[in-house]
Design an enzyme around this catalytic site. Structure first.
Site, mmCIF file in Angstrom:
data_model
loop_
_atom_site.group_PDB
_atom_site.id
_atom_site.type_symbol
_atom_site.label_atom_id
_atom_site.label_comp_id
_atom_site.label_asym_id
_atom_site.label_seq_id
_atom_site.Cartn_x
_atom_site.Cartn_y
_atom_site.Cartn_z
ATOM 1 N N THR A 17 0.806 -1.219 0.000
ATOM 2 C CA THR A 17 0.000 0.000 0.000
ATOM 3 C C THR A 17 0.843 1.275 0.000
ATOM 4 O OG1 THR A 17 -0.172 -0.112 2.411
ATOM 5 C CG2 THR A 17 -1.947 -1.131 1.133
ATOM 6 N N GLY A 18 2.162 1.156 0.158
ATOM 7 C CA GLY A 18 3.042 2.318 0.047
ATOM 8 C C GLY A 18 3.286 2.678 -1.414
ATOM 9 N N GLU A 20 6.086 2.900 -3.316
ATOM 10 C CA GLU A 20 6.938 1.982 -4.073
ATOM 11 C C GLU A 20 6.276 0.619 -4.221
ATOM 12 O OE1 GLU A 20 9.966 2.559 -5.685
ATOM 13 O OE2 GLU A 20 9.255 4.595 -5.319
ATOM 14 N N LYS A 43 -4.388 -1.551 7.468
ATOM 15 C CA LYS A 43 -5.340 -1.501 6.353
ATOM 16 C C LYS A 43 -5.936 -2.871 6.040
ATOM 17 C CE LYS A 43 -3.043 2.506 4.300
ATOM 18 N NZ LYS A 43 -2.414 3.098 3.089
ATOM 19 N N ILE A 100 13.636 -6.123 -1.067
ATOM 20 C CA ILE A 100 14.055 -5.065 -1.981
ATOM 21 C C ILE A 100 14.642 -3.882 -1.216
ATOM 22 C CG2 ILE A 100 13.293 -3.551 -3.837
ATOM 23 C CD1 ILE A 100 13.058 -6.564 -4.444
ATOM 24 N N THR A 101 14.196 -3.649 -0.006
ATOM 25 C CA THR A 101 14.557 -2.478 0.787
ATOM 26 C C THR A 101 16.073 -2.291 0.891
ATOM 27 O OG1 THR A 101 12.599 -2.886 2.127
ATOM 28 C CG2 THR A 101 14.198 -1.329 3.000
ATOM 29 N N GLU A 102 16.529 -1.056 0.683
ATOM 30 C CA GLU A 102 17.941 -0.736 0.901
ATOM 31 C C GLU A 102 18.085 0.082 2.172
ATOM 32 O OE1 GLU A 102 19.787 2.064 -1.824
ATOM 33 O OE2 GLU A 102 17.806 2.688 -2.543
ATOM 34 N N TYR A 164 20.260 -5.656 -15.455
ATOM 35 C CA TYR A 164 19.439 -5.131 -16.542
ATOM 36 C C TYR A 164 20.232 -5.048 -17.847
ATOM 37 C CZ TYR A 164 17.053 -3.309 -12.350
ATOM 38 O OH TYR A 164 16.462 -3.159 -11.123
ATOM 39 N N GLU A 212 31.390 -7.947 -8.096
ATOM 40 C CA GLU A 212 31.946 -6.604 -7.959
ATOM 41 C C GLU A 212 32.981 -6.614 -6.844
ATOM 42 O OE1 GLU A 212 28.467 -4.268 -7.138
ATOM 43 O OE2 GLU A 212 28.446 -4.785 -5.015
ATOM 44 N N HIS A 250 27.404 0.020 -3.669
ATOM 45 C CA HIS A 250 26.872 -0.872 -2.651
ATOM 46 C C HIS A 250 27.689 -0.784 -1.372
ATOM 47 C CE1 HIS A 250 24.995 -3.550 -5.990
ATOM 48 N NE2 HIS A 250 24.114 -2.684 -5.516
#
Length: 306
Positions: A17-18, A20, A43, A100-102, A164, A212, A250
């Protein structure tokens, strides 16, 4: 076939619901992902409309699992709440949590990784783009239109951007699954986990490994490849021009002295028989050369049969 994520995966989005979460839920649905719910205790009971889909919001991961049979969670919650979100997913018994959160504190990442591992929940991330099985499912933020068609290349990468780019460069060949493992100092699923899964996947014929600077994950992956991987592997290591002692992109991409340099990683991979490109485009060319050589050997073998 695919690894970790298939068209049958039932996905719950923690943080749907945010802003992102909502944006990327719409993109995942468009890619064919079976999203069966979101989680937000404040919610619960509502539904969120996404074009032709109305996705229910549950008060907890336990409720979501009980009512949907979900087996995958994608975590978009802010850093202070990410640890609790992953622990909740593990307690609910989900097979996979894609974080996914950084910006998650390292001590939080250490704690939820250990907690999830002890309960049999695989974690991908944090600070990662997620994973995609083209034509089947997409869990995270990888743009599905880069390489929409399935193929026989497996890709595992620390870098979202390089994921990507290699997908785009090799889009005409296609991928079985692409896994973005993230570049933080502490991550769940690593290169070796993905290499083992791709080795066991009958529909993956060649593996691309993107690493990397920083840490020794690529050196350990090279040792694993030498002992356990029979399929061809092509590598790329980002950071040949990175200055010593400075974090690059990173949180885990930092060179200390002679440890973790791109040159050391390249040498280790090449000693294991893995050709390593100096640029993404050169890496894509190496993949094409390996595939062409494999096809030629199959043709020669077929012609030599009585």
């Amino acid at each position: 076939m695919a690894i970790f994520l298939t068209r049958d995966s039932k996905v719950v989005v923690q943080g749907m619901t945010g802003a992102e979460g909502r944006k990327h839920t719409a993109r995942m649905l468009a890619a064919g992902t079976r999203i069966v719910g979101g989680v937000n205790p404040r919610k619960a009971g509502r539904t969120v409309a996404f074009d032709d889909h109305r996705i229910p919001v549950f008060g907890s991961m336990g409720d979501a699992l009980d009512q949907t049979g979900a087996d995958v969670s994608v975590v978009f919650v802010p850093p202070p709440f990410a640890k609790s979100a992953v622990i909740e997913a593990a307690d609910a018994g989900l097979a996979l949590a894609v974080v996914i959160t950084e910006g998650i504190p390292v001590h939080d990442a250490v704690a939820f990784q250990a907690y999830a591992r002890a309960r049999g929940t695989r974690v991908i991330g944090p600070n990662c783009p997620g994973l995609i099985t083209p034509g089947q499912s997409n869990a995270g933020i990888i743009p599905a239109d880069i390489a929409p068609d399935p193929g026989r290349i497996g890709l595992v990468s620390k870098s979202g951007t390089l994921t990507y780019q290699l997908m785009y460069e090799l889009r005409d060949i296609g991928f079985s699954t692409c896994v973005g493992i993230g570049g933080d100092p502490v991550t769940g699923t690593g290169h070796i986990d993905s290499l083992a899964a791709f080795e066991a996947d009958p529909d993956t014929e060649l593996i691309v490994l993107i690493g990397e600077i920083g840490g020794d994950a690529e050196e350990r992956a090279a040792a694993y490849i030498a002992e356990h991987v029979t399929k061809p592997v092509v590598g790329y290591v980002a950071g040949f021009t990175a200055p010593e002692g400075r974090t690059m992109g990173h949180a885990g991409a930092i060179v200390s002295g002679s440890s973790g340099t791109a040159r050391a990683k390249k040498a280790a991979l090449e000693a294991a028989g893995v050709p390593v490109g100096r640029t993404p485009s050169e890496t894509a060319a190496l993949v094409r050369n390996r595939i062409a050589a494999r096809v030629s050997s199959l043709i020669v073998g077929a012609e030599s049969e009585p």
